[in-house]
Design an enzyme around this catalytic site. Structure first.
Site, short mmCIF file in Angstrom:
data_model
loop_
_atom_site.label_atom_id
_atom_site.label_comp_id
_atom_site.label_asym_id
_atom_site.label_seq_id
_atom_site.Cartn_x
_atom_site.Cartn_y
_atom_site.Cartn_z
N LYS A 174 0.86 -1.18 0.00
CA LYS A 174 0.00 0.00 0.00
C LYS A 174 0.89 1.22 0.00
O LYS A 174 1.76 1.36 0.87
CB LYS A 174 -0.88 -0.03 1.25
CG LYS A 174 -1.67 1.25 1.50
CD LYS A 174 -2.59 1.10 2.70
CE LYS A 174 -3.28 2.41 3.02
NZ LYS A 174 -4.34 2.28 4.02
C1 R5P Z 1 -2.08 4.18 8.31
O1 R5P Z 1 -1.10 4.34 7.94
C2 R5P Z 1 -3.14 3.22 8.24
O2 R5P Z 1 -2.98 2.17 7.44
C3 R5P Z 1 -4.38 3.95 8.22
O3 R5P Z 1 -4.99 3.81 9.42
C4 R5P Z 1 -5.28 3.85 7.07
O4 R5P Z 1 -5.22 2.66 6.41
C5 R5P Z 1 -5.12 5.02 6.19
O5 R5P Z 1 -6.17 5.17 5.31
P1 R5P Z 1 -6.50 6.59 4.69
O6 R5P Z 1 -5.22 7.35 4.57
O7 R5P Z 1 -7.09 6.32 3.35
O8 R5P Z 1 -7.46 7.29 5.59
#
Ligand code: R5P
Length: 293
Positions: free
Chosen positions: A203
């Protein structure tokens, strides 16, 4: 005891038809074992080759952030429109009904809060939990350039080793280290390190310039991180650009659950990811659904 008399003669051998040997649809994943592939095929849609992951794991270091105060009320209605839920075991057990058949990506690193140095994470969940909870992948934060870079990389490689024993893939989540420029050069470095060390998919954030070099130089699938809430059309454009430039889907949180109409936004993101809808068409869909809601 099984009957041994009256057995029908076996004759449908189709000797003229060789058995098909299919390649696996996901980039860089063909040499994985059956269980790994099966789990990945529950995260990534085999028809589009992409996924829409709904990230709701923020509470593990941020507490009840905006939009996630009541997951039972705000998030459960969105679940049917996501391919995968990314979350912690605490929320999974306490709020998500076991009858939900969506694939689960379990957050397994942790140990820090927004009040302290975030990169000082450890592995915070035993592999037995991932098996017991029937998850399809385990997510570990990797802080390339961060203060605890080495520790976070070793967290990831440990999960790759342990997960491989049980057929559970590891998702490396690239968290941008302090003082690191968010550019293609940084993300090429971060994603490639994670892939070289065994992450099954990664990711990472979208960048305006040269994002296709990040996906091209990463031998395993990349899903785009959502990041801070931005206007809906901008978020849809970002998701569109990411998948058109080689991402195998998205893993979005705030840009969905902090949207004015989260279900409409999630459906619009799906159109971009799975149907290659243009940002304008997806935004139209969002507005139509918003007006109906
Ligand atoms: C952080 O780094 C985590 O993975 C998060 O809690 C989350 O997955 C981030 O998602 P978004 O940036 O789309 O809110």
């Amino acid at each position: 005891m099984a009957d041994t008399d009256g057995i029908k003669e076996a004759k449908l051998f189709y000797a003229d038809r060789p058995q098909k040997t299919e390649g696996f649809f996901l980039k860089g994943s063909n040499s994985l074992d059956w269980g790994m592939k099966n789990r990945l095929a529950r995260i990534f849609n085999p028809d589009s080759g992409r996924t829409v992951m709904l990230a709701i794991d923020h509470g593990y270091f941020q507490g009840p952030t905006t939009g996630l105060e009541r997951i039972d009320i705000n998030i459960l209605p969105l679940v049917p429109y996501a391919d995968t839920l990314m979350l912690t075991r605490g929320i999974l057990r306490s709020v998500i009904p076991p009858s939900v058949s969506k694939s689960i990506v379990l957050r397994v690193s942790g140990g820090t809060s927004i009040l302290k140095e975030l990169s000082n994470e450890e592995i915070a969940v035993d592999i037995e939990e991932s098996i017991r909870l029937n998850v399809c992948a385990m997510a570990v934060q990797v802080f390339i350039g961060g203060e605890y870079e080495r520790q976070s990389i070793i967290n990831m490689t440990r999960m790759v080793d342990i997960g491989t024993r049980f057929g559970i893939p590891t998702l490396a989540v690239t968290a941008v280290g302090k003082d690191m420029a968010r550019d293609a050069q940084y993300f090429r470095l971060a994603c490639r390190i994670c892939a070289e060390l065994g992450a099954h998919y990664i990711k990472t954030y979208y960048v305006e310039n040269d994002f296709e070099t990040v996906t091209a130089s990463c031998p395993v699938p990349i899903v785009m991180a959502g990041g801070k809430k931005i206007p809906e059309l901008d978020a849809l454009t970002m998701a569109y650009n990411a998948v058109q430039q080689g991402a195998s889907g998205v893993d979005m949180g705030r840009n969905i659950f902090q949207s004015e109409v989260p279900a409409a936004m999630l459906k619009a993101v799906r159109a971009v990811v799975h149907d290659n809808a243009s940002p304008a068409a997806a935004f139209d869909l969002y507005n139509t659904l918003k007006n109906q809601s």
